[in-house]
Structure formats: C-alpha cells, structure tokens
Design a protein around this motif. Structure first.
Motif, PDB file in Angstrom:
ATOM      1  N   GLU A  17      36.329  35.413  52.682  1.00  0.00           N
ATOM      2  CA  GLU A  17      35.174  35.138  51.841  1.00  0.00           C
ATOM      3  C   GLU A  17      34.609  33.747  52.137  1.00  0.00           C
ATOM      4  O   GLU A  17      35.357  32.827  52.477  1.00  0.00           O
ATOM      5  CB  GLU A  17      35.575  35.212  50.364  1.00  0.00           C
ATOM      6  N   ARG A  74      32.243  39.837  46.788  1.00  0.00           N
ATOM      7  CA  ARG A  74      33.579  40.381  47.047  1.00  0.00           C
ATOM      8  C   ARG A  74      33.823  41.660  46.256  1.00  0.00           C
ATOM      9  O   ARG A  74      34.345  42.642  46.787  1.00  0.00           O
ATOM     10  CB  ARG A  74      34.645  39.341  46.702  1.00  0.00           C
ATOM     11  N   ARG A 121      31.929  44.444  47.750  1.00  0.00           N
ATOM     12  CA  ARG A 121      32.554  44.927  48.982  1.00  0.00           C
ATOM     13  C   ARG A 121      33.796  45.765  48.701  1.00  0.00           C
ATOM     14  O   ARG A 121      33.989  46.828  49.294  1.00  0.00           O
ATOM     15  CB  ARG A 121      32.934  43.734  49.866  1.00  0.00           C
ATOM     16  N   ASP A 122      34.642  45.282  47.790  1.00  0.00           N
ATOM     17  CA  ASP A 122      35.960  45.899  47.606  1.00  0.00           C
ATOM     18  C   ASP A 122      35.971  47.006  46.563  1.00  0.00           C
ATOM     19  O   ASP A 122      36.793  47.924  46.643  1.00  0.00           O
ATOM     20  CB  ASP A 122      36.990  44.827  47.215  1.00  0.00           C
TER      21      ASP A 122
END
Length: 349
Positions: A195, A315, A318-319
C-alpha cells in the motif's frame, strides 16, 4: 592437491547443494580442511575462489545469483547452520540460519518480482540490512546498511528478504535516476506489492521525503494509487449491480458555501461516497492532524444536512470489494427510512 581432491576427512554432502559451493573458513576447518589447503585451492587458476572475507566459492568461474546472495548473507550474519532433524532419523539438508540479517534494496525488489528492478546478475552490489551495532564493513559485492530497528523479514526462495516498503526505501536512499525511482514506486502499487501508506511511512522514517528525486516519485505513487482505486470503484458499481451515481461532483448549498468534492453521489438517496486517498502520514504530525480534521469536518457537515457519507479506502476496495458494495447498498436502502436531506446543488468537479 589437485582440483579433484575431495575435502578431508569427509565431503560436504550433508549440506544442500548451494552449501557445497559456498562455505566459510570455520566450516572448512570443521571438515578438516586447513588454512594452507584453502589458500592453495584459492590461488590463481585454482578450483576455489574467495568471494568475501571468510567466504569461499568451491568452484572456478563467476558465481551464480544464488551463490552471491548466500555469500553476502553468510558474510553479514557470520552464518551458522542448523541441521538437527525434527525427528530422530529424519533426513534432509541442513538449512542456514541468518540471524538479524536480510537482503534489501534493489536485490530484494528483484527477489520480490519487480519488473523495473535490475536483474540480480546485473547488480554490482547486494544491499544487506543488519543491526546498527554490528561491526561490519562493506566490501566486494556486499553493501552493508544498518538500522536501529529491523523489520520482520519475508522468506523468498528460502532467503530472508526485507519487506517491499523497507526494500524500496533502501533502494532509493541514494540520489539516482528520478525516472527509475518513479518506476519502482509506481510498480509497488500497480502490481499490488504494498500500500502507498506503507511506502510513504518508510520513506518518512528514512528522512527521504525532502529529497528531490523522491518527492516527484511519491506524487506519482499517490496518483497511481488514486487511479487504481477509481477504476475499482467503477467496477464495484458495475459488477455488483448498484444503481449508477453521478461521478466526481462538488456539492454546494444554494447560494451558499462549497460543501466538498465527492467521488460518487446518489441524489435520490442522499448517499455520498468518498475514496479515502488522502496522503499517508508523512511524519509531520501537525500537517497530518490538519488533514484528518478537514476530512472529519467535511463528513460531519454533510451528515448534519442529512447526507449519508460512505468512506472507502483503496485497500478495502481491493481486498473486500463485495463487502464494500454491501455497505453502499445498505446505505441506499436505508435512505427511505430517513428524514429528507437538505437540498444541495450538484456540480461536476
């Protein structure tokens, strides 16, 4: 002795393949090889060569990348082997232990799979991270970098390697090609290695954020992170069946002040979405606190007007994209149970 004379009293077949090729003075001595024998083998034209102080390569010709990496770690850690089998009678090669030592810098990035990092064979030196009080000097292909606090190394191809953020900070510490630095930092985000916040924290701790060749690269890093997050946001709306919002807008009160920019807004539901891509902590506490306070004031103002604000970090997007889509869908469905929001003017940003 000739090149085919075996080590006495026994060869090093109990070690893994690379450890029959890269070894130390102490290990040779423990195998019954005297200093005179070692020196004889390392004479010009001989079958061995000395790579680093106390570290030997047991064949002629250039070392492989693997051999250079192990040689540097052996030198920096004063390597010891741990070969006690897990269970009585278990077979297998003894594995090396490199206490408080790890590959970092460009070599680490190459091991992490960075396309923009030079190949291991192209590197004249290999950076190795050790505790600050370790008494070592850089020599040959081993470049010593000291740190008061070592990160937890990652195991890559069986070697201790610095995490990507630390490896990046060590790789760009010396002034160099600004385009190359920008490429490394951009790839870190684009390829999902880490990140941006983690990179900026490491650069701040290393006091590199004021260096000209790093400043522009960090700007590119944050822009790359923003572009990727926006692309994932569009995908989330499309792939999870959310109603289309108006994208990238500014909100204002009629004839009144500017309320702030938003990445997505659903006017019929009074639901706003903002990607939390503020610059990561830079080490300037006053500046960081000011940015955080501005975000909080903006959110509180909108919510006082009856607008629900959903914050999503790159993040999380994305996850856990599906989970973030559920959060947005829940906010949209709950709008009918809320009092009507204040009328606001929606303008393109």
């Amino acid at each position: 002795m000739n090149p085919n004379t075996p080590l006495s009293p026994r060869p090093l077949h109990h070690l893994s393949e690379v450890y029959r090729r890269v070894t130390t003075t102490a290990r040779l001595r423990s195998e019954g090889v005297s200093a005179a024998e070692t020196n004889e083998h390392c004479r010009p034209g001989g079958p061995w060569q000395q790579l680093l102080p106390g570290v030997f390569l047991l064949h002629p010709g250039p070392p492989t990348s693997e051999e250079r990496l192990h040689a540097v770690l052996i030198y920096a850690a004063r390597e010891r082997t741990a070969g006690v089998p897990a269970q009585p009678g278990a077979q297998g090669p003894r594995r090396p232990v490199y206490p408080e030592t790890m590959i970092t810098g460009l070599a680490a990035l190459a091991l992490h799979g960075f396309d923009s990092a030079p190949s291991l064979l192209a590197l004249d030196r290999i950076d190795v991270l050790v505790p600050r009080l370790r008494r070592l000097r850089s020599t040959g292909c081993a470049h010593i970098i000291r740190a008061a606090d070592l990160p937890v190394p990652e195991q890559v191809t069986g070697l201790p390697v610095a995490p990507v953020p630390r490896a990046l900070a060590d790789a760009v510490a010396e002034p160099g090609d600004a385009d190359a630095v920008r490429g490394l930092l951009t790839e870190a985000v684009r390829a999902g290695h880490c990140e941006p916040a983690a990179v900026v924290r490491e650069l701040a701790q290393a006091k590199l954020l004021s260096h000209p060749h790093v400043v522009d690269a960090v700007d590119s890093l944050l822009a790359e992170s923003r572009a990727l997050a926006e692309d994932r946001l569009y995908r989330m709306v499309r792939e999870h069946g959310l109603p289309d919002p108006v994208w990238n807008v500014d909100l204002r009160l009629p004839g009144g002040p500017h309320l702030g920019g938003l990445d997505a807004y659903w006017p019929e539901h009074a639901v706003a979405l903002e990607l939390d891509t503020r610059a990561p902590h830079t080490g300037d506490r006053q500046e960081d606190d000011a940015v955080t306070s501005e975000y909080a004031r903006k959110r509180e103002h909108l919510e006082r007007l009856g607008i629900t604000v959903v914050h999503i970090t790159p993040r999380k997007l994305r996850d856990t994209m599906e989970q973030q889509a559920t959060v947005v869908r829940t906010a949209l469905m709950a709008s009918c149970d809320r009092d009507p929001a204040a009328y606001v003017v929606v303008l393109p940003r």
